[in-house]
Design an enzyme around this catalytic site. Structure first.
Site, short mmCIF file in Angstrom:
data_model
loop_
_atom_site.label_atom_id
_atom_site.label_comp_id
_atom_site.label_asym_id
_atom_site.label_seq_id
_atom_site.Cartn_x
_atom_site.Cartn_y
_atom_site.Cartn_z
N TYR A 297 -61.90 -6.32 -32.76
CA TYR A 297 -60.50 -6.42 -32.32
C TYR A 297 -59.56 -6.34 -33.52
CZ TYR A 297 -56.32 -8.95 -30.60
OH TYR A 297 -55.04 -9.35 -30.29
N ASN B 3 -70.15 -8.42 -31.57
CA ASN B 3 -69.04 -8.96 -30.75
C ASN B 3 -68.64 -7.98 -29.65
OD1 ASN B 3 -68.93 -11.30 -32.18
ND2 ASN B 3 -67.47 -10.51 -33.67
N SER C 134 -59.70 -18.22 -41.74
CA SER C 134 -59.13 -18.74 -40.50
C SER C 134 -58.42 -20.06 -40.75
CB SER C 134 -60.26 -18.97 -39.49
OG SER C 134 -59.82 -19.77 -38.43
N TYR D 28 -68.35 -22.52 -36.43
CA TYR D 28 -67.68 -21.25 -36.78
C TYR D 28 -66.70 -21.50 -37.94
CZ TYR D 28 -63.82 -17.99 -36.83
OH TYR D 28 -62.84 -17.14 -37.25
N LYS E 76 -66.50 -20.31 -42.20
CA LYS E 76 -65.35 -19.76 -42.93
C LYS E 76 -65.05 -20.63 -44.15
CE LYS E 76 -64.25 -16.23 -40.28
NZ LYS E 76 -64.32 -14.85 -40.75
N TYR F 79 -56.09 -16.56 -40.89
CA TYR F 79 -55.38 -16.12 -39.68
C TYR F 79 -55.08 -17.32 -38.80
CZ TYR F 79 -58.04 -11.79 -40.69
OH TYR F 79 -58.65 -10.69 -41.26
N PHE F 80 -53.95 -17.25 -38.12
CA PHE F 80 -53.71 -18.24 -37.07
C PHE F 80 -54.22 -17.65 -35.76
CE2 PHE F 80 -51.89 -21.93 -39.14
CZ PHE F 80 -52.00 -21.48 -40.44
N ASN G 151 -60.78 -17.79 -25.76
CA ASN G 151 -59.39 -17.93 -26.13
C ASN G 151 -58.44 -17.83 -24.95
OD1 ASN G 151 -60.44 -16.13 -28.96
ND2 ASN G 151 -59.82 -18.26 -29.00
N TYR H 62 -56.17 -26.77 -20.74
CA TYR H 62 -56.94 -27.91 -21.25
C TYR H 62 -56.02 -28.95 -21.88
CZ TYR H 62 -60.76 -24.53 -20.85
OH TYR H 62 -61.65 -23.59 -20.40
#
Ligand code: WQD
Length: 356
Positions: free
Chosen positions: A15, A39, A132, A157, A161, A185-186, A207, A226
């Protein structure tokens, strides 16, 4: 300082990788990309990159390659002269990482180590690493700047990072030739305005935006939110959503910085700098698309933080980069991709024999 012309992109079919490759080509770089399709469940080839070539009219050299295959990786480096590497390739599902930690440590960390080893053996010392905001853990202050403590990460995960960032520190300290930028990254959302590339909804995701798409496409009855009792204005979680094309441009800015500066190792936040709640994002999506998104408020998701958004002053001052796209742009472009490609890159068009 040698000119950066040929860029090696790992995870280039993904992506963020595919959007970044598009921006690199538009900026005049030559691109060699690899992907192992971990992925992109069931994807046979780099359909996303086929489309990037159509959009830009430029060629990409692509190899199906897993970073755990160090021999093939070395052969690729022998065949090409790379001036810089952008490393996206990683498994990225927070939930899956908790169930399969060793798979994530092996894939993400050993993969990164193999890449660094082959880069050094081919005297390629310029790297942009895809990190991240997850490395910050639960923020102790907001907006969060790069000097915020890192490492208090609960999910595997995010820990991969964090560990890789630590490995980069040791590598740079061992050899001053390394010139590395780590981009934190946000929350990347959206898609290229053509509607031809985007986040493949057929892969496993957790996500928010892909779930909103599932509801909007009628594939899910309603969105589960959530937590509605957080200490935020509307009770729902706050995140920093950034358009994936802004993120891609951030990588071009990082390459330019590496070309003219020897940084050793520098970290930059790539976010919009705005905090947006789940309900605010949902309402923006409804306003932009005219599609109603039914939802129910559920229990909080384990491990979720309440609020996270970036201070991006460092990237603005050092890289001359800032996010330009709005939340409306993110929703509009995201929805165009999903309505044009409800099954991602696997289209049922019989003429479309190669799945693109
Ligand atoms: C966002 C908000 C959820 C799904 C992700 C990646 C992480 C990192 C940062 C890159 C939260 C809520 C979600 C749903 C919901 N990116 N939510 N219903 O948790 O910030 O982390 O971005 O490295 O890798 O995982 O993103 O989209 O999962 O959640 O209410 O069905 O949406 O509680 O408040 P998150 P997310």
């Amino acid at each position: 300082m040698t000119i950066i012309k040929t860029v090696f992109v790992t995870g280039g079919a993904g992506y963020i990788g595919s959007h970044c490759v598009l921006s690199l080509l538009d900026a005049g770089y030559d691109v060699v990309a690899i992907d192992n399709f971990a992925n992109s469940v069931g994807q046979k080839q780099a359909a996303s990159l086929d489309r990037v070539q159509k959009i830009t009219g430029k060629e990409i050299t692509f190899y199906k390659c897993d970073l755990l295959d160090i021999q093939q990786l070395d052969e690729i480096f022998t065949k090409h002269k790379f001036d810089c590497v952008i490393h996206f390739a990683a498994m990225k599902s927070v939930g899956e990482s908790m169930k399969q930690p060793l798979l994530y440590y092996k894939n993400n960390i050993i993969g990164a180590m193999n890449l660094l080893e082959v880069m050094a053996s081919h005297k390629c010392y310029r790297l942009v690493f895809s990190s991240s905001c997850t490395v910050y853990g639960n923020p102790t202050f907001l907006p969060i700047s790069e000097d915020h403590p890192i490492g208090n990460v609960t999910n595997v995960y995010g820990r991969t990072k964090y560990f890789i960032e630590d490995i980069l520190k040791d590598v740079v300290n061992s050899d001053q030739k390394w010139n590395i930028i780590s981009l934190r990254y946000f929350n990347p959302v959206g898609a290229h305005s053509s509607g031809l590339i985007g986040e493949d909804p057929t892969t496993n995701f957790s996500n928010l935006m892909p779930y909103i798409a599932q509801v909007a496409l009628g594939k899910k009855a309603s969105l589960s939110i959530y937590g509605g009792d957080y200490a935020t204005p509307d009770g729902t979680g706050i995140r920093d959503y950034i358009h994936v094309m802004d993120l891609a441009e951030g990588h071009v800015a990082a390459l330019k910085k590496l070309q003219s500066n020897h940084l050793h190792l520098q970290v930059y936040n790539l976010g919009s700098g705005q905090g947006t709640s789940v309900l605010e994002l949902l309402q923006t999506f409804e306003k932009v698309t005219g599609v109603k998104i039914p939802y129910t408020i559920e229990a909080r998701r384990e491990g979720d933080i309440v609020s996270m958004y970036a201070n991006c002053d460092l990237a603005k001052n050092d890289l001359g980069w800032r996010a330009n796209y709005t939340l409306e742009d993110m929703c509009k472009d995201f929805w165009k991709w999903h309505t044009m490609n409800p099954n991602g890159y696997k289209t049922n068009d019989p003429a479309n024999t190669n799945g693109t």
